[in-house]
Scaffold this motif. Structure first.
Motif, PDB file in Angstrom:
ATOM      1  N   ILE A  72     -31.932 -27.485 -86.994  1.00 45.99           N
ATOM      2  CA  ILE A  72     -32.377 -28.271 -85.847  1.00 45.99           C
ATOM      3  C   ILE A  72     -32.481 -29.748 -86.227  1.00 45.99           C
ATOM      4  O   ILE A  72     -32.071 -30.640 -85.468  1.00 45.99           O
ATOM      5  N   GLN A  75     -29.037 -31.207 -86.392  1.00 44.61           N
ATOM      6  CA  GLN A  75     -28.485 -31.380 -85.053  1.00 44.61           C
ATOM      7  C   GLN A  75     -29.101 -32.587 -84.352  1.00 44.61           C
ATOM      8  O   GLN A  75     -28.409 -33.309 -83.624  1.00 44.61           O
ATOM      9  N   ILE A  76     -30.390 -32.832 -84.580  1.00 44.28           N
ATOM     10  CA  ILE A  76     -31.041 -34.000 -83.974  1.00 44.28           C
ATOM     11  C   ILE A  76     -30.482 -35.286 -84.575  1.00 44.28           C
ATOM     12  O   ILE A  76     -30.273 -36.283 -83.854  1.00 44.28           O
ATOM     13  N   ALA A 147     -29.582 -27.082 -68.139  1.00 41.70           N
ATOM     14  CA  ALA A 147     -30.724 -26.234 -68.499  1.00 41.70           C
ATOM     15  C   ALA A 147     -30.941 -25.135 -67.461  1.00 41.70           C
ATOM     16  O   ALA A 147     -31.200 -23.974 -67.814  1.00 41.70           O
ATOM     17  N   GLY A 157     -36.597 -22.360 -73.414  1.00 48.53           N
ATOM     18  CA  GLY A 157     -36.705 -23.444 -74.392  1.00 48.53           C
ATOM     19  C   GLY A 157     -35.352 -23.803 -74.985  1.00 48.53           C
ATOM     20  O   GLY A 157     -35.018 -24.985 -75.116  1.00 48.53           O
ATOM     21  N   GLN A 158     -34.580 -22.785 -75.325  1.00 46.50           N
ATOM     22  CA  GLN A 158     -33.245 -23.020 -75.879  1.00 46.50           C
ATOM     23  C   GLN A 158     -32.323 -23.613 -74.819  1.00 46.50           C
ATOM     24  O   GLN A 158     -31.496 -24.473 -75.123  1.00 46.50           O
ATOM     25  N   VAL A 160     -33.179 -25.607 -72.367  1.00 45.70           N
ATOM     26  CA  VAL A 160     -33.520 -27.032 -72.230  1.00 45.70           C
ATOM     27  C   VAL A 160     -32.919 -27.826 -73.386  1.00 45.70           C
ATOM     28  O   VAL A 160     -32.338 -28.903 -73.179  1.00 45.70           O
ATOM     29  N   TYR A 161     -33.067 -27.299 -74.609  1.00 48.85           N
ATOM     30  CA  TYR A 161     -32.513 -27.978 -75.774  1.00 48.85           C
ATOM     31  C   TYR A 161     -30.989 -28.091 -75.669  1.00 48.85           C
ATOM     32  O   TYR A 161     -30.413 -29.158 -75.917  1.00 48.85           O
ATOM     33  N   VAL A 164     -30.083 -30.796 -73.000  1.00 48.14           N
ATOM     34  CA  VAL A 164     -30.213 -32.174 -73.478  1.00 48.14           C
ATOM     35  C   VAL A 164     -29.088 -32.515 -74.450  1.00 48.14           C
ATOM     36  O   VAL A 164     -28.439 -33.563 -74.331  1.00 48.14           O
ATOM     37  N   PHE A 165     -28.845 -31.627 -75.419  1.00 42.55           N
ATOM     38  CA  PHE A 165     -27.827 -31.902 -76.447  1.00 42.55           C
ATOM     39  C   PHE A 165     -26.446 -32.079 -75.823  1.00 42.55           C
ATOM     40  O   PHE A 165     -25.749 -33.064 -76.086  1.00 42.55           O
TER      41      PHE A 165
END
Length: 450
Positions: A72, A75-76, A147, A157-158, A160-161, A164-165
């Motif tokens: 993570i 990836q950020i 999302a 949660g995944q 949403v992530y 965004v990504f």
């Protein structure tokens, strides 16, 4: 003190080249550390450097699968590099300066003018504010839509992530995805070839990121001004023509190919044809297996990638306006006309020469690197040409050879991504000697052409 004095005298192209280089260097050192990989091991530096370059140059070619190899945290880091590279580090720095109420100097305005490919400094800071507002609004909208769609396929949660990504990645025309973590590496969006929501949202993000912020501003203010600039008209016309022509040609060539369009229903065939026509505009995502496309289609995609996106955008290539100017210039020459006219405006000769210069330098780079890679890599010629063009145009599409490149091949592709993101002229001005004023002109000569 002498070092800072010397740096302050650098030309805007040299500042941009150095700035992008430093961002890539910092990103590569972070990505090489154990905390950035999913298994906690060191990543070979050539792969970390490749990933940092492809992220900062918003290309999308990868030597290790993004979803499965990186943690993570890794990836950020990649996401931050994509945002910095897509909007430009000077744009981000100017935003912070504005928030801190600092004055933007003349030198900084000159650098911004070069970074955004503008003809003047007038309104440059106001444009930066608009760029940030447009970018964040569009990315937020894309993230929400993604999302909601992916919440049906994965935990919220995944989803949403992922939203965004991928919204940031696709808007900045990077095309880097995380779907390899579900078992099949380098899969991109092939699992969503028939999904209208994922396809349409992705294409809208790619196109809005690829037409440029000046055009977006013109379109949003059209209700008030009732006019579009010549630049916006050319960009929109060229973009629409290339997308429609690309869709039609890909549809015709792949309709009977059982490995691509042949296996989809009619709605899926049209959707996939549109998507594969849009994504060579330097986006890098794909819903079809590109290696299964016919060679004629693959070569046509090479041409689309070489043209690329539009000036002042997050994309690469020689740009749609360059292609449009050269195409109209050829037509004018064939018709025996001296003036090159677009939408009732005559194009200055220096613009035509600049377009020709950019195209020839770009073509020369692609040809030279392709020739070198055909001798160092054990791959088919078309695959290498596809890879080289994709790197230069910061597209990120591949026929599957990126992870198989030698260390030397990866280094060459890194150089092509860097050159493509900055532009051949900016790179040449940035690393070359300072221009000297010419004090004389040679006598005019005549030479037979054609």
């Amino acid at each position: 003190m002498q070092v800072f004095t010397s740096v302050s005298k650098w030309s805007p192209p040299r500042v941009l080249v150095t700035g992008f280089g430093l961002i890539i260097l910092c990103g590569s050192m972070l990505l090489a550390l154990p905390f950035a990989s999913s298994d906690g091991s060191f990543t070979p530096y050539i792969d970390a450097l490749f990933t940092a370059t492809t992220s900062t140059c918003v290309t999308g070619l990868v030597t290790v699968d993004t979803g499965s190899h990186w943690s993570i945290a890794g990836q950020i880091i990649i996401l931050v590099l994509i945002q910095l590279g897509g909007l430009g580090f000077m744009t981000m720095a100017t935003l912070f300066a504005i928030l801190l109420r600092k004055r933007i100097s003349l030198k900084e305005r000159l650098i911004l003018q070069e970074a955004l490919n503008q003809s003047s400094m007038e309104g440059i800071v106001r444009l930066i504010r608009k760029i940030m507002a447009y970018a964040l609004t569009i990315e937020l909208a894309g993230a929400v839509l993604f999302a909601v769609r992916w919440s049906f396929d994965m935990p919220i949660g995944q989803a949403v992530y992922f939203g965004v990504f991928h919204s940031i990645s696709f808007f900045n025309n990077a095309g880097i995805d995380l779907f390899g973590q579900f078992g099949t590496p380098y899969v991109s969006l092939t699992g969503y070839a028939n999904d209208p929501v994922v396809n349409i949202v992705t294409m809208l993000l790619i196109v809005t990121g690829g037409i440029g912020f000046i055009v977006i501003s013109d379109l949003l203010e059209y209700r008030r001004t009732k006019r579009l600039s010549l630049h916006s008209k050319v960009v929109l016309a060229a973009t629409l023509a290339l997308i429609l022509a690309g869709t039609l040609i890909i549809f015709i060539f792949e309709l009977s190919n059982a490995k691509t369009l042949g296996s989809l229903h009619w709605g899926g065939k049209i959707l996939a044809s549109f998507f594969q026509s849009v994504t060579p505009r330097t986006a890098g995502a794909n819903t079809l297996d590109l290696a299964s496309l016919r060679q004629a289609t693959q070569f046509f995609i090479v041409l689309l990638m070489f043209i690329g996106a539009s000036p002042g955008s997050t994309g690469g290539g020689i740009k749609t306006t360059t292609f449009a100017v050269l195409a109209v210039a050829v037509l004018a020459m064939i018709r025996g006309k001296e003036d090159i006219v677009l939408f009732r405006y005559r194009i200055a000769q220096e613009r035509v020469i600049k377009a020709l210069t950019i195209t020839m330098i770009s073509l020369g780079l692609v040809i030279a690197v392709t020739m070198i890679l055909t001798t160092t890599e054990d791959q088919a010629f078309l695959k290498i040409l596809f890879e080289t063009t994709s790197a230069f145009a910061t597209v990120g599409l591949t026929l599957g050879i990126t992870p198989e490149l030698s260390a030397f091949g990866k280094a060459l592709i890194i150089f092509m991504m860097f050159a493509g993101r900055l532009g051949p002229l900016t790179l040449a001005y940035g690393i070359g000697p300072r221009k000297e004023k010419v004090l004389f002109r040679h006598p005019e000569g005549k030479i037979t052409i054609g």
